[in-house]
Design a protein around this motif. Structure first.
Motif, PDB file in Angstrom:
ATOM      1  N   GLN A  47      19.925 -12.406   9.648  1.00 38.33           N
ATOM      2  CA  GLN A  47      18.703 -13.214   9.726  1.00 38.33           C
ATOM      3  C   GLN A  47      18.065 -13.097  11.107  1.00 38.33           C
ATOM      4  OE1 GLN A  47      17.270 -15.149   7.293  1.00 38.33           O
ATOM      5  NE2 GLN A  47      15.637 -15.690   8.691  1.00 38.33           N
ATOM      6  N   PRO A  48      16.800 -12.648  11.184  1.00 33.62           N
ATOM      7  CA  PRO A  48      16.113 -12.627  12.484  1.00 33.62           C
ATOM      8  C   PRO A  48      15.657 -14.043  12.836  1.00 33.62           C
ATOM      9  CG  PRO A  48      14.651 -11.779  10.784  1.00 33.62           C
ATOM     10  CD  PRO A  48      15.970 -12.087  10.120  1.00 33.62           C
ATOM     11  N   VAL A  49      16.388 -14.720  13.711  1.00 34.30           N
ATOM     12  CA  VAL A  49      16.156 -16.138  13.972  1.00 34.30           C
ATOM     13  C   VAL A  49      15.272 -16.412  15.188  1.00 34.30           C
ATOM     14  CG1 VAL A  49      18.238 -16.915  12.777  1.00 34.30           C
ATOM     15  CG2 VAL A  49      18.343 -16.391  15.216  1.00 34.30           C
ATOM     16  N   VAL A  50      15.208 -15.467  16.127  1.00 33.76           N
ATOM     17  CA  VAL A  50      14.337 -15.624  17.292  1.00 33.76           C
ATOM     18  C   VAL A  50      13.407 -14.418  17.337  1.00 33.76           C
ATOM     19  CG1 VAL A  50      14.174 -15.779  19.818  1.00 33.76           C
ATOM     20  CG2 VAL A  50      16.014 -16.984  18.607  1.00 33.76           C
ATOM     21  N   HIS A  51      12.102 -14.694  17.244  1.00 31.64           N
ATOM     22  CA  HIS A  51      11.091 -13.657  17.368  1.00 31.64           C
ATOM     23  C   HIS A  51      10.448 -13.811  18.744  1.00 31.64           C
ATOM     24  CE1 HIS A  51      10.290 -13.467  12.724  1.00 31.64           C
ATOM     25  NE2 HIS A  51      11.582 -13.373  13.025  1.00 31.64           N
ATOM     26  N   LEU A  52      10.421 -12.731  19.508  1.00 31.88           N
ATOM     27  CA  LEU A  52       9.791 -12.744  20.823  1.00 31.88           C
ATOM     28  C   LEU A  52       8.499 -11.937  20.759  1.00 31.88           C
ATOM     29  CD1 LEU A  52      12.921 -12.070  23.069  1.00 31.88           C
ATOM     30  CD2 LEU A  52      11.856 -14.272  22.548  1.00 31.88           C
ATOM     31  N   VAL A  53       7.438 -12.467  21.341  1.00 30.17           N
ATOM     32  CA  VAL A  53       6.163 -11.774  21.438  1.00 30.17           C
ATOM     33  C   VAL A  53       5.835 -11.627  22.915  1.00 30.17           C
ATOM     34  CG1 VAL A  53       3.686 -11.903  20.955  1.00 30.17           C
ATOM     35  CG2 VAL A  53       5.334 -12.671  19.232  1.00 30.17           C
ATOM     36  N   GLU A  54       5.629 -10.389  23.344  1.00 32.17           N
ATOM     37  CA  GLU A  54       5.343 -10.150  24.756  1.00 32.17           C
ATOM     38  C   GLU A  54       3.878 -10.426  25.056  1.00 32.17           C
ATOM     39  OE1 GLU A  54       6.763  -7.044  28.096  1.00 32.17           O
ATOM     40  OE2 GLU A  54       5.872  -6.134  26.317  1.00 32.17           O
ATOM     41  N   VAL A  55       3.643 -11.192  26.124  1.00 32.15           N
ATOM     42  CA  VAL A  55       2.307 -11.481  26.632  1.00 32.15           C
ATOM     43  C   VAL A  55       2.260 -11.047  28.093  1.00 32.15           C
ATOM     44  CG1 VAL A  55       1.873 -13.388  25.024  1.00 32.15           C
ATOM     45  CG2 VAL A  55       2.945 -13.856  27.224  1.00 32.15           C
ATOM     46  N   GLU A  56       1.055 -10.860  28.619  1.00 27.46           N
ATOM     47  CA  GLU A  56       0.929 -10.376  30.008  1.00 27.46           C
ATOM     48  C   GLU A  56       1.328 -11.421  31.033  1.00 27.46           C
ATOM     49  OE1 GLU A  56      -2.652  -8.346  31.048  1.00 27.46           O
ATOM     50  OE2 GLU A  56      -2.770  -7.407  29.068  1.00 27.46           O
ATOM     51  N   THR A  57       0.964 -12.658  30.798  1.00 23.60           N
ATOM     52  CA  THR A  57       1.293 -13.716  31.751  1.00 23.60           C
ATOM     53  C   THR A  57       1.932 -14.879  31.005  1.00 23.60           C
ATOM     54  OG1 THR A  57      -0.902 -14.695  31.526  1.00 23.60           O
ATOM     55  CG2 THR A  57      -0.584 -13.128  33.335  1.00 23.60           C
ATOM     56  N   PRO A  58       2.845 -15.561  31.642  1.00 22.25           N
ATOM     57  CA  PRO A  58       3.475 -16.715  30.994  1.00 22.25           C
ATOM     58  C   PRO A  58       2.433 -17.775  30.666  1.00 22.25           C
ATOM     59  CG  PRO A  58       4.526 -16.220  33.115  1.00 22.25           C
ATOM     60  CD  PRO A  58       3.325 -15.342  32.993  1.00 22.25           C
ATOM     61  N   ALA A  59       2.674 -18.473  29.583  1.00 23.83           N
ATOM     62  CA  ALA A  59       1.740 -19.510  29.141  1.00 23.83           C
ATOM     63  C   ALA A  59       2.192 -20.901  29.562  1.00 23.83           C
ATOM     64  CB  ALA A  59       1.594 -19.442  27.619  1.00 23.83           C
ATOM     65  N   LYS A  60       3.080 -21.009  30.543  1.00 17.70           N
ATOM     66  CA  LYS A  60       3.602 -22.310  30.947  1.00 17.70           C
ATOM     67  C   LYS A  60       2.469 -23.271  31.270  1.00 17.70           C
ATOM     68  CE  LYS A  60       7.971 -20.652  32.683  1.00 17.70           C
ATOM     69  NZ  LYS A  60       8.837 -20.479  33.827  1.00 17.70           N
ATOM     70  N   GLY A  61       2.504 -24.418  30.634  1.00 19.57           N
ATOM     71  CA  GLY A  61       1.522 -25.447  30.889  1.00 19.57           C
ATOM     72  C   GLY A  61       0.188 -25.234  30.202  1.00 19.57           C
ATOM     73  N   GLU A  62      -0.064 -24.063  29.664  1.00 20.96           N
ATOM     74  CA  GLU A  62      -1.354 -23.770  29.051  1.00 20.96           C
ATOM     75  C   GLU A  62      -1.364 -23.992  27.545  1.00 20.96           C
ATOM     76  OE1 GLU A  62      -2.240 -20.198  32.233  1.00 20.96           O
ATOM     77  OE2 GLU A  62      -2.440 -19.823  30.112  1.00 20.96           O
ATOM     78  N   GLU A  63      -0.222 -23.861  26.912  1.00 21.96           N
ATOM     79  CA  GLU A  63      -0.139 -23.989  25.469  1.00 21.96           C
ATOM     80  C   GLU A  63       0.993 -24.938  25.112  1.00 21.96           C
ATOM     81  OE1 GLU A  63       0.080 -20.276  23.427  1.00 21.96           O
ATOM     82  OE2 GLU A  63      -1.386 -19.332  24.718  1.00 21.96           O
ATOM     83  N   PRO A  64       0.961 -25.489  23.899  1.00 17.94           N
ATOM     84  CA  PRO A  64       2.070 -26.353  23.499  1.00 17.94           C
ATOM     85  C   PRO A  64       3.386 -25.602  23.547  1.00 17.94           C
ATOM     86  CG  PRO A  64       0.277 -26.458  21.914  1.00 17.94           C
ATOM     87  CD  PRO A  64      -0.052 -25.359  22.884  1.00 17.94           C
ATOM     88  N   ARG A  65       4.413 -26.290  23.973  1.00 18.09           N
ATOM     89  CA  ARG A  65       5.755 -25.715  24.010  1.00 18.09           C
ATOM     90  C   ARG A  65       6.649 -26.558  23.122  1.00 18.09           C
ATOM     91  NH1 ARG A  65       7.737 -23.947  29.795  1.00 18.09           N
ATOM     92  NH2 ARG A  65       9.536 -23.797  28.471  1.00 18.09           N
ATOM     93  N   ILE A  66       7.642 -25.942  22.567  1.00 18.30           N
ATOM     94  CA  ILE A  66       8.609 -26.692  21.779  1.00 18.30           C
ATOM     95  C   ILE A  66       9.543 -27.429  22.725  1.00 18.30           C
ATOM     96  CG2 ILE A  66       8.509 -25.120  19.813  1.00 18.30           C
ATOM     97  CD1 ILE A  66      11.124 -23.874  20.810  1.00 18.30           C
ATOM     98  N   GLU A  67      10.097 -28.535  22.276  1.00 18.68           N
ATOM     99  CA  GLU A  67      11.070 -29.239  23.114  1.00 18.68           C
ATOM    100  C   GLU A  67      12.402 -28.509  23.057  1.00 18.68           C
ATOM    101  OE1 GLU A  67      13.796 -31.306  25.056  1.00 18.68           O
ATOM    102  OE2 GLU A  67      14.122 -31.130  22.923  1.00 18.68           O
ATOM    103  N   HIS A  68      12.809 -28.091  21.854  1.00 17.43           N
ATOM    104  CA  HIS A  68      14.033 -27.303  21.727  1.00 17.43           C
ATOM    105  C   HIS A  68      14.106 -26.697  20.336  1.00 17.43           C
ATOM    106  CE1 HIS A  68      15.645 -30.943  19.724  1.00 17.43           C
ATOM    107  NE2 HIS A  68      16.426 -30.081  19.086  1.00 17.43           N
ATOM    108  N   PHE A  69      15.005 -25.749  20.188  1.00 15.87           N
ATOM    109  CA  PHE A  69      15.438 -25.329  18.862  1.00 15.87           C
ATOM    110  C   PHE A  69      16.946 -25.248  18.907  1.00 15.87           C
ATOM    111  CE2 PHE A  69      14.668 -21.216  20.916  1.00 15.87           C
ATOM    112  CZ  PHE A  69      15.746 -20.448  20.525  1.00 15.87           C
ATOM    113  N   ALA A  70      17.569 -25.303  17.726  1.00 17.19           N
ATOM    114  CA  ALA A  70      19.026 -25.379  17.664  1.00 17.19           C
ATOM    115  C   ALA A  70      19.592 -24.258  16.807  1.00 17.19           C
ATOM    116  CB  ALA A  70      19.449 -26.730  17.097  1.00 17.19           C
ATOM    117  N   LEU A  71      20.755 -23.792  17.212  1.00 16.50           N
ATOM    118  CA  LEU A  71      21.524 -22.810  16.460  1.00 16.50           C
ATOM    119  C   LEU A  71      22.882 -23.422  16.164  1.00 16.50           C
ATOM    120  CD1 LEU A  71      20.743 -19.767  18.791  1.00 16.50           C
ATOM    121  CD2 LEU A  71      19.716 -20.211  16.552  1.00 16.50           C
ATOM    122  N   SER A  72      23.494 -23.033  15.068  1.00 21.72           N
ATOM    123  CA  SER A  72      24.846 -23.482  14.735  1.00 21.72           C
ATOM    124  C   SER A  72      25.822 -22.359  15.019  1.00 21.72           C
ATOM    125  CB  SER A  72      24.948 -23.859  13.252  1.00 21.72           C
ATOM    126  OG  SER A  72      24.188 -25.003  12.993  1.00 21.72           O
TER     127      SER A  72
END
Length: 123
Positions: A47-72
């Protein structure tokens, strides 16, 4: 609703993120459709559980962020030993009234992940 399928994270640190999720969390990079943008899919088993998308600059503070995700997972003691060997800081938590130990960690982009161990007590 059946289950959480995957989490999609935007990052300007694709290589570091792939390495971290493989070496620290134990996911494995695997096949990804030929999208027109760079990225990676990280798998837990088939199962592909984490999908990463590359962007040129980090979006910290500019877009909504998740609080967390969990794995078992299983093997709490071995996982903690592994984190220590990689010098990854962590915080343990216990769900009140449930036999679930959470190991809280942060990836290189400071996304909060907790890895849940059902029925395994803190060492």
């Amino acid at each position: 609703m059946l289950k959480l399928d995957h989490v999609n994270l935007r990052t300007a640190n694709l290589g570091a993120m792939v390495t971290w999720y493989e070496e620290v969390v134990g996911l494995k990079a695997g096949p990804r459709p030929p999208f027109s943008f760079p990225g990676a899919w990280l798998y837990a088993g088939n199962q592909p559980v984490v999908h990463l998308v590359e962007v040129e600059t980090p979006a910290k503070g500019e877009e909504p962020r998740i609080e967390h995700f969990a794995l078992s997972s299983i093997g709490l003691e071995a996982f903690l030993k592994h984190l220590k060997s990689k010098n990854v800081p962590y915080r343990l938590g216990q769900i009140p009234g449930m036999q679930i130990t959470q190991v809280n960690i942060f990836d290189p982009d400071e996304n909060h992940i907790h890895v849940d161990f059902h029925g395994e007590a803190q060492p």
